[in-house]
Design an enzyme around this catalytic site. Sequence first.
Site, PDB file in Angstrom:
ATOM      1  N   ARG A 162       3.707 -14.382  47.662  1.00  0.00           N
ATOM      2  CA  ARG A 162       4.465 -13.984  46.494  1.00  0.00           C
ATOM      3  C   ARG A 162       3.594 -13.102  45.601  1.00  0.00           C
ATOM      4  O   ARG A 162       2.372 -13.246  45.588  1.00  0.00           O
ATOM      5  CB  ARG A 162       4.916 -15.204  45.674  1.00  0.00           C
ATOM      6  N   THR A 163       4.245 -12.227  44.869  1.00  0.00           N
ATOM      7  CA  THR A 163       3.524 -11.498  43.832  1.00  0.00           C
ATOM      8  C   THR A 163       3.432 -12.420  42.620  1.00  0.00           C
ATOM      9  O   THR A 163       4.379 -12.559  41.849  1.00  0.00           O
ATOM     10  CB  THR A 163       4.262 -10.191  43.448  1.00  0.00           C
ATOM     11  N   LEU A 164       2.294 -13.081  42.498  1.00  0.00           N
ATOM     12  CA  LEU A 164       2.136 -14.048  41.414  1.00  0.00           C
ATOM     13  C   LEU A 164       1.765 -13.365  40.103  1.00  0.00           C
ATOM     14  O   LEU A 164       2.000 -13.909  39.026  1.00  0.00           O
ATOM     15  CB  LEU A 164       1.063 -15.075  41.786  1.00  0.00           C
TER      16      LEU A 164
END
Length: 247
Positions: free
Chosen positions: A24-26
Site C-alpha cells: 500500500r502507499t502508506l
Amino acid sequence: MTMNLADSAPSMNNLLGSEADSQRTLYPYVTGTSVVGIKYKDGILLAAEMGGSYGSTLRYKTVERLKTVGKHSIIGASGEISDFQEIMRYLDELILYDNMWDDGNSFGPKEVHNYLTRVMYNRRNKFNPLWNSLVLGGVKNGQKYLGTVSMIGVHYEDKHVATGFGNHLARPILRDEWHENLTFEEGVKLLEKCMRVLLYRDRSAVNKLQIAKITEEGVTISPPYALKTFWDFSAFKNPTVGAEGSW
C-alpha cells in the site's frame, strides 16, 4: 508424520512473499503541490508549477503535472507523482478501449471525470487510495466542463477549482476576480496572479510553471516558464515585527 524444516521452507517463503507483494502507499513520497483551473470565454485553462518534493526537499523541478486525456480533456494532479502515473495508465487504457470501438464517438470530460470519481472512491474503499487530488477540464460539443476529485472520491464541478494550498490561497482571488467573459489573456493573467501568491506562500512551489488551454480546436500546453517576482515586501523582510510572543 514429521515435517522436515527444509521441506516447509518453500511454503513459508511463498506465504511471506504473497504478503510482501500486497503493498500500500502508506505515505506519499514524491509529491506535487497546487493545480488551479478556470473556465474562460472560449474554453478551460489549467495551471500547475513543476516542483516535485521528496518530503520537505524540493528534489525535482521539471515534473509535468498537466496531461491530455483523449481528444476533449486535460488533467492536472496534486499529490504523489507515482500514483498520478498509475492514474494516467488507467486513462490510457480507457481511451484505447474507447477508440477501438471506432464508432465516431469519444469520451468527453464529464465521462472521464465520472470515471475518475469511481476509481478514487473504489481505491479508498479498499484502504489503498491513490494519493492525489485531480482537476479535470475539457470542452466537447461547445460545452465547457471543469471538475475536481479528491483522494477519497469527493468530487464537484465548478467554474473555478483548485487543489492543495490553492484551495486556501487561490480560490479567494478567483472568487473576487473571475467572471464568465474572461479572454484568454485575462485568464492567463489571473492564473499567473494565483500562482505567484502560491509561490510566495507555499514552500513546496517552484518558480517554473505550465499553463494548459483546451478549446474546441484542441489542447495546448505551454512550455515551462518563470514568473516575475518581488521579494522586498517589508512583511517578507521582517515577518515577526509586531507579533506578540514571537522569537
